[in-house]
Write a protein that holds these residues in place. Structure first.
Motif, PDB file in Angstrom:
ATOM      1  N   VAL A 140       0.364  -0.978  -0.709  1.00  0.00           N
ATOM      2  CA  VAL A 140       0.290   0.145  -0.393  1.00  0.00           C
ATOM      3  C   VAL A 140       0.455   1.499  -0.393  1.00  0.00           C
ATOM      4  CG1 VAL A 140      -1.473   1.898   1.140  1.00  0.00           C
ATOM      5  CG2 VAL A 140      -1.571  -1.558   1.008  1.00  0.00           C
ATOM      6  N   GLU A 141       2.135   1.113   0.621  1.00  0.00           N
ATOM      7  CA  GLU A 141       2.470   2.562   0.560  1.00  0.00           C
ATOM      8  C   GLU A 141       3.360   2.518  -0.727  1.00  0.00           C
ATOM      9  OE1 GLU A 141       4.168   1.912   5.113  1.00  0.00           O
ATOM     10  OE2 GLU A 141       5.392   1.595   3.937  1.00  0.00           O
ATOM     11  N   PHE A 142       3.391   1.832  -1.317  1.00  0.00           N
ATOM     12  CA  PHE A 142       4.456   1.333  -2.583  1.00  0.00           C
ATOM     13  C   PHE A 142       3.429   2.360  -3.657  1.00  0.00           C
ATOM     14  CE2 PHE A 142       3.985  -0.345  -6.862  1.00  0.00           C
ATOM     15  CZ  PHE A 142       5.682   0.164  -7.616  1.00  0.00           C
ATOM     16  N   LEU A 143       2.263   2.310  -3.884  1.00  0.00           N
ATOM     17  CA  LEU A 143       1.217   2.925  -4.342  1.00  0.00           C
ATOM     18  C   LEU A 143       0.842   4.013  -3.638  1.00  0.00           C
ATOM     19  CD1 LEU A 143      -1.799  -0.440  -4.354  1.00  0.00           C
ATOM     20  CD2 LEU A 143      -0.070  -0.299  -6.342  1.00  0.00           C
ATOM     21  N   GLU A 144       0.844   4.154  -2.564  1.00  0.00           N
ATOM     22  CA  GLU A 144       0.735   6.143  -2.517  1.00  0.00           C
ATOM     23  C   GLU A 144       1.443   6.443  -2.330  1.00  0.00           C
ATOM     24  OE1 GLU A 144      -2.522   5.351   1.411  1.00  0.00           O
ATOM     25  OE2 GLU A 144       0.109   4.499   1.947  1.00  0.00           O
ATOM     26  N   GLY A 145       2.522   5.773  -2.958  1.00  0.00           N
ATOM     27  CA  GLY A 145       4.240   6.866  -3.588  1.00  0.00           C
ATOM     28  C   GLY A 145       4.303   7.134  -4.443  1.00  0.00           C
ATOM     29  N   LEU A 146       3.655   5.811  -5.010  1.00  0.00           N
ATOM     30  CA  LEU A 146       2.845   6.074  -6.998  1.00  0.00           C
ATOM     31  C   LEU A 146       2.543   7.059  -6.997  1.00  0.00           C
ATOM     32  CD1 LEU A 146       3.473   3.201  -8.381  1.00  0.00           C
ATOM     33  CD2 LEU A 146       4.903   4.392  -8.491  1.00  0.00           C
ATOM     34  N   ALA A 147       0.958   7.402  -5.881  1.00  0.00           N
ATOM     35  CA  ALA A 147      -0.395   8.347  -6.128  1.00  0.00           C
ATOM     36  C   ALA A 147      -0.148   9.678  -6.045  1.00  0.00           C
ATOM     37  CB  ALA A 147      -0.886   7.970  -4.799  1.00  0.00           C
TER      38      ALA A 147
END
Lengths: 418, 134
Positions: free
Chosen positions: A58-65
């Motif tokens: 989830v943190e990885f996705l939030e980084g892209l977001a």
């Protein structure tokens, strides 16, 4: 692996961090499988339940977001597989606020990347069915095998990180089931009966799947004379992909690439493996427990179509599920709206069942909800679900929808299942 | 006895460790209790055994797509195998290994599960696709 100028630019980070991640993932996987280059894909179906993602995912996705919108937005239509938490029902199921929080964060990140939150594994029935020869990037084994086999589209299993890469770049590495030579049949199964109900179709898929040595085998099925329904193909394919990790089958005279043996088999027709009704009975009985205790009945994996929801509602209308047994059905948000409108949800819930929207049982922290509710003995008409849940601490068994419902009403395993 | 086995060039960095070997197949979702770091599927030959910090040597990738995310999630919590060695990976296992940068090699010239003794100390060299018994 050959990359064109634009792909090289994405890889170098000239179009932002998100596309750079995407090309790196495409290149690593493509190189591993000796892909000569990439293939442009028309749509993406992405699996990313919070249990699989974990906090780090989830943190990885939030980084892209958080990267610039022009860089992070998907470039082809991209839809999602079932989520892990139905926010209208999670407390009742014993899921925690922590699970719900992770779900909310993941969903917000996907929306920010431009995903359409369809939250369904039956996108091939309900959202945008692909067509013969179309290259796509599908990320659920059930959606992949249906798209490849029944619809004649072309995709490998694109797990979350790669489906995301495909959505961000519009590309997938060109290997495996994108290529003609990998879509040829490798073994032959001769079925001398017509499976009776959906659980039998799942059992047939399980039987063939167990015979598959690896992802690269393509089973060819002959002997099925009456064309199966979409839901029968769905259960057959989902079980085959689950037991066999196999993304493509051909059914002679039925699936679009298999007009006859010659269309899908090279050289002499191989000796077939005969499958009789008795073989499926033996497979189903192997899951049968020694007593009739029952905790939970689940209809999921894949999510139910409108027709399956109607059948379930008719089985339950005017009846009452035992207080000792939980009955759960999962479907997509679109089908749930239709069921609400048509009175199907009401029939199931009045009988004491739960209809969950946008989730699938094995993707919703199955171990934790089993422990929270004291569920161990589980009945389902889905062979795929039965295959998965053994590793999650359940004692799963396979039976027809009718036998599952009857058992839920009696509060113990009964009817045809015994 | 041969001590060097050649597979297809793999993913990730060179690593050394103790081999945990079985002829069974592998899926992170279907086979593991990822919190405890053990195999949990009753039918699996390694059921009850810890995979944490081991060079896991198994036959083929099986099961669904969740493993593609789960390998990175396992690595991030520090309860993961050191490397995955398979006779046959599938795209999901490769995608997961690529995302997690978890060393992985497959497609050996021999059945790798029958040629590496359980408990052996092995070196995994993904760049050349080599596995060496030390």
């Amino acid at each position: 692996m050959q990359l064109n100028d634009y792909e090289q630019e994405m890889l170098a980070g000239e179009h932002g961090q998100a596309k750079q991640y995407g090309m790196q993932q495409v290149l690593r996987v493509g190189t591993f499988f000796d892909a000569p280059d990439t293939v442009e894909i028309a749509q993406v179906h992405l699996m990313a339940d919070p249990e699989s993602l974990g906090v780090s995912g989830v943190e990885f996705l939030e980084g892209l977001a958080t990267t610039p919108e022009a860089d992070r937005t998907v470039v082809v239509p991209a839809v999602t597989d079932p989520r892990g938490v139905d926010l209208n029902a999670y407390k009742k199921l014993g899921q925690t606020d922590g699970m719900a929080d992770l779900e909310i964060r993941a969903t917000a990140a996907f929306r920010s990347l431009g995903f359409m939150m369809t939250d369904t594994c039956i996108n091939y029935q309900t959202i945008c069915p692909p067509v013969l020869g179309e290259h796509v990037a599908f990320g659920d084994t059930g959606s992949t095998i249906y798209a490849n086999s029944v619809q004649g589209a072309r995709t490998n299993f694109e797990g979350g990180p790669s489906a995301l890469a495909a959505a961000l770049t519009g590309r997938a590495p060109r290997y495996g089931y994108h290529l003609d030579q990998f879509r040829r049949g490798s073994c032959l199964f001769d079925v001398d009966f017509r499976p009776k109900d959906l659980s039998d179709w799942g059992a047939l898929g399980a039987y063939v799947g167990r015979e598959m040595a690896s992802y690269w085998e393509v089973p060819v099925i002959t002997g099925i004379e009456d064309t199966p329904t979409s839901d029968e193909m769905k259960q057959f394919g989902a079980a085959l992909a689950s037991f066999g990790s196999t993304p493509l089958f051909h059914m002679i005279g039925i699936t679009p690439e298999a007009h006859d043996f010659k269309a899908v088999l090279d050289g002499a027709i191989p000796k077939s493996v005969k499958i009789a009704k008795n073989d499926l009975d033996t497979l189903i009985k192997s899951y049968m427990p020694s007593d009739d205790k029952l905790d939970v009945v689940v209809f999921a994996g894949p999510q139910l179509s409108l027709m399956e929801m109607q059948t379930l509602a008719e089985h339950l209308r005017g009846r009452k599920i035992s207080n000792d047994v939980a009955l759960i059905a999962t479907t997509s948000p679109e089908i749930k709206y239709a069921c609400d409108r048509m009175g199907l949800t009401e029939a199931i819930e009045t009988a004491g069942g739960m209809v969950l929207s946008g989730v699938c049982f094995y993707q919703m922290y199955a171990r934790e909800i089993g422990e929270a509710n004291g569920w161990k003995r589980l009945m389902s008409n889905s062979a795929k679900l039965v295959n998965i849940l053994g590793g999650y601490g359940y004692e799963p068994m396979l039976a027809s929808m009718e036998a599952c419902v009857e058992s839920a009403i009696q509060g113990r395993i009964t009817g045809d299942a015994k | 006895m041969t001590n060097i086995f050649k597979g297809h060039p793999g993913i990730g960095d060179e690593v050394t460790g103790e081999a945990l070997v079985a002829s069974d197949n592998f899926s992170a979702r279907y086979d593991l209790d990822r919190i405890k770091g053990i195999f949990s599927r009753p039918q699996h030959k390694l059921c009850g055994q810890s995979y944490d910090g081991k060079i896991l040597i198994l036959n083929a990738a099986k099961g669904g797509v969740a493993t593609a995310w789960m390998l990175q999630e396992m690595v991030s919590r520090g309860v993961a195998p050191k490397a995955l060695i398979l006779n046959f990976a599938n795209p999901i296992m490769a995608q997961g290994a690529a995302f997690a940068n978890l060393p992985m090699i497959d497609r050996f010239e021999v059945d790798i599960t029958e040629n590496v003794p359980n408990g052996a100390n092995v070196k995994v060299i993904p760049e050349t696709g080599e596995l060496r018994i030390l």
